[in-house]
Enzyme design. Structure first.
Site, PDB file in Angstrom:
ATOM      1  N   ASP B  92      -0.061  -1.561   3.317  1.00 30.42           N
ATOM      2  CA  ASP B  92      -0.992  -0.672   2.808  1.00 30.42           C
ATOM      3  C   ASP B  92      -1.478  -0.177   3.750  1.00 30.42           C
ATOM      4  O   ASP B  92      -1.716   0.042   5.003  1.00 30.42           O
ATOM      5  CB  ASP B  92      -1.568  -1.159   1.371  1.00 30.42           C
ATOM      6  N   SER B  93      -2.082   1.059   3.062  1.00 29.89           N
ATOM      7  CA  SER B  93      -3.056   1.920   3.810  1.00 29.89           C
ATOM      8  C   SER B  93      -5.083   1.265   4.693  1.00 29.89           C
ATOM      9  O   SER B  93      -5.949   1.640   5.288  1.00 29.89           O
ATOM     10  CB  SER B  93      -3.493   3.510   3.961  1.00 29.89           C
ATOM     11  N   GLY B  94      -5.185   0.615   3.669  1.00 31.32           N
ATOM     12  CA  GLY B  94      -6.038  -0.098   3.050  1.00 31.32           C
ATOM     13  C   GLY B  94      -7.331   0.629   2.718  1.00 31.32           C
ATOM     14  O   GLY B  94      -8.088   0.148   2.181  1.00 31.32           O
ATOM     15  N   GLY B  95      -6.448   1.994   1.975  1.00 33.54           N
ATOM     16  CA  GLY B  95      -7.727   2.469   0.933  1.00 33.54           C
ATOM     17  C   GLY B  95      -7.922   2.169  -1.031  1.00 33.54           C
ATOM     18  O   GLY B  95      -9.191   2.015  -0.599  1.00 33.54           O
ATOM     19  N   GLY B 221      -2.890   5.591  -7.161  1.00 34.88           N
ATOM     20  CA  GLY B 221      -3.746   6.207  -7.993  1.00 34.88           C
ATOM     21  C   GLY B 221      -3.162   6.304  -9.242  1.00 34.88           C
ATOM     22  O   GLY B 221      -3.351   6.597 -10.657  1.00 34.88           O
ATOM     23  N   ASP B 271       5.245  -2.759  -6.158  1.00 38.17           N
ATOM     24  CA  ASP B 271       4.560  -4.154  -5.633  1.00 38.17           C
ATOM     25  C   ASP B 271       3.923  -3.909  -6.314  1.00 38.17           C
ATOM     26  O   ASP B 271       3.233  -3.456  -7.335  1.00 38.17           O
ATOM     27  CB  ASP B 271       3.641  -3.256  -4.263  1.00 38.17           C
ATOM     28  N   HIS B 340       8.331 -19.319  -9.444  1.00 34.66           N
ATOM     29  CA  HIS B 340       9.273 -18.859 -10.788  1.00 34.66           C
ATOM     30  C   HIS B 340       9.178 -17.237 -11.237  1.00 34.66           C
ATOM     31  O   HIS B 340      10.008 -17.134 -11.645  1.00 34.66           O
ATOM     32  CB  HIS B 340       8.696 -20.282 -11.919  1.00 34.66           C
TER      33      HIS B 340
END
Lengths: 376, 376
Positions: B92-95, B221, B271, B340
């Site tokens: 991800d971008s960290g945002g 979002g 994810d 599991h």
């Protein structure tokens, strides 16, 4: 249960043997990983069996009695069935844990009244109760209920405590003979030599215990804070008395160096939380010495944990990565260090056995004890 | 990177495909386990690969930037080399992490000034910096630097934020084209659709992003507190705009039911921390519904975790044993439940793919969403 000695070292009392239990054979000298609550912390049963190759695991009677309790383990069909570990299990008697963890309320000839360290509930352990619980756990080797004296210990107290431990042993044996294993196999009972750091008491206790003719014999009350030299002296004195043809188990020992020294004195079985507990705190034992993986010096060391190590973690993870996991408090850090350290302990025992078979254990041991304890 | 669609469901927008990355192929729909600090919590890299069969893992730029830092990961040769995971990685971008974890000090057109949640140190993330870091991490898929609006969100703010996210996207693309991957392969950049829960904004953002012609497109979002129906409505509206021939990634979603519903809407990639985080808290997802393993009702249930489950833990451990491990706070409890749950999520995605190939995904999904979310 029977025990066959297969080799003797030329320049020490070290010996190699095979111990046959209801759940399979154990090659000695052997290290038993500690599975306190029915699990070796941070390790799958499968890893213990396949990656580490543990031959036998120790379970803590005190912990298992308190949680999940004997009722549940009994309904499961014993500890083997409960956790799925199908190789031998040795259970302690709960004595040591009561002294070190619980709040003791009353100490009598009959037994010990204590409060659980978990919820403060009140319980009583007697020699008979310790056997009853271990019957339900279904361990291959049960331990007699004893008192582990602290260090230092007043001679008079050490003597009185030892004598009570001997009387408790007789009650354990009587209760063992009046009960059977719920699961149809024979459970051996190992008596425990006490006597603190007093050589004459240790010898007396060893003689008393030798007369029992048990399947195996244990030495307790050592590695409780006394200098290592004193522990070796006591172990040596006791080993000289205990029957040669039965396995000797030194309880709660120790570092890799402690273990090699005591193998040289004639010890066959060990257990200790050092590889697992210290591992969870970032201490790694390797063939070249000890690594504190949290140290800054490993920050950019991308070499494998231990290139010629025994287990997959040794080659699959770098020191820098493991350090990062520790600093980040990732659960995986405990998983990796546990598997590494136990893998190392298993390797050490296998090497020791090999040297005993070759007859050159003593010389190898003298080189290794220096090497293994140096800080990298 | 290229993406080939291999099957379409008959009664929904669900599709199956194959995404080819520098570190191998990914069969979609796919679930990406979250490996925040370069490790999926409580899981060996080997288990992720062999036992769970994960195809791609997500890494968090914010966490990795703060610890161990890009210098170390760069010296290791990227995240793949650092942790030993040789299959695809998406970062991800960290945002999102800045908004949810850090203490934001200042928010400007240029970027965000924030304080680390670890040590309070001050940092700045800009679109360019987010790309620079992901270049060093060496992920197969980089994410554009965006702002994730909270729910509920004022329409005016949502619009302004979306517009800034679009401007930031242009800067990300420009910076991507002016830099290269340190490790010699191509890193794709996925833009992110924003617009909160306003359908017109979402459609506008999806149109803007579609015009970029990126290798794949993400929806951000959502799953931030809004009702599931609203999330489905937004996802549906966006999927109808996004290019058909590129993978669609719905960020941070979700429960098994959420995932099946969104596959039906045309999502290819997911994810979420639910299987891992909820697992560590004792929530097990199974084919028949959800188990809270800490409940009293499992105390004496010696049946396997999930008889026809995918991973070894499903057959090797009983419910009563796992409950005991949770009650005893054993690390092994987190290890078992993580493996599991991720095994279950992988099974679910494989099943979904199979139904899409058979063309009967929609009917199966309608049965499963009810079944999977019931409490056992």
């Amino acid at each position: 249960m029977h025990f066959v000695l297969t080799a003797h070292d030329q320049n020490s009392s070290a010996r190699a043997g095979v111990l046959t239990t209801p759940h399979g054979q154990i090659k000695t000298p052997v290290f038993m990983p500690v599975g306190t609550a029915g699990a070796v912390k941070a390790l799958h049963i499968k890893e213990l069996r396949e990656d580490i190759g543990a031959q036998i695991v120790l379970g803590n009677t005190y912990h298992l009695y308190l949680r999940p309790g004997t009722e549940i383990i009994g309904k499961a069909g014993g500890l083997h069935k409960f956790n799925g570990w199908d190789r031998p299990i040795l259970t302690d008697s709960g004595g040591y844990q009561i002294y070190s963890l619980a709040d003791i309320r009353k100490f009598t000839e009959d037994g010990v009244i204590f409060q659980s360290h978990i919820d403060g509930s009140k319980h009583i352990f007697t020699p008979e109760k310790a056997i009853d619980i271990q019957r339900i756990l279904g361990s291959d080797i049960m331990m007699a209920f004893d008192e582990c004296t602290p260090y230092p210990c007043d001679r008079n107290y050490a003597k009185k405590s030892m004598e009570r431990t001997h009387r408790w042993l007789n009650r354990c044996i009587q209760h063992q003979s009046g009960t059977t294993c719920a699961y149809g196999y024979h459970q051996s009972l190992f008596p425990i030599v006490q006597g603190s750091t007093f050589k004459d008491l240790r010898i007396h206790s060893a003689e008393f215990i030798s007369n029992i003719g048990a399947d195996g014999n244990a030495i307790g009350g050592l590695s409780v804070g006394e200098p290592a030299e004193m522990m070796y002296e006591m172990t040596d004195a006791v080993c000289k008395v205990l029957p040669v043809d039965r396995p000797r188990y030194l309880m709660g020992v120790g570092t890799p160096a402690n273990i090699l020294e005591c193998i040289a004195l004639g010890i066959d079985m060990f257990d200790c939380v050092i590889p697992t507990r210290n591992g969870r705190n970032g201490m790694l034992f390797t063939r070249n010495g000890i690594i504190n993986i949290k140290n800054e010096k490993w920050k950019e060391d991308f070499s494998p944990l231990e290139e010629d190590g025994e287990v997959f973690v040794d080659r699959e993870y770098s020191r820098a990565y493991l350090r990062h996991l520790f600093i980040s408090k990732e659960i995986l850090s405990a998983m990796i260090s546990t598997i590494h350290n136990l893998g190392f302990y298993m390797w050490l025992m296998n090497e020791a056995r090999k040297r005993i078979e070759e007859g050159n254990f003593f010389e190898w041991k003298n080189v290794m004890v220096k090497k293994l304890m140096q800080r990298l």
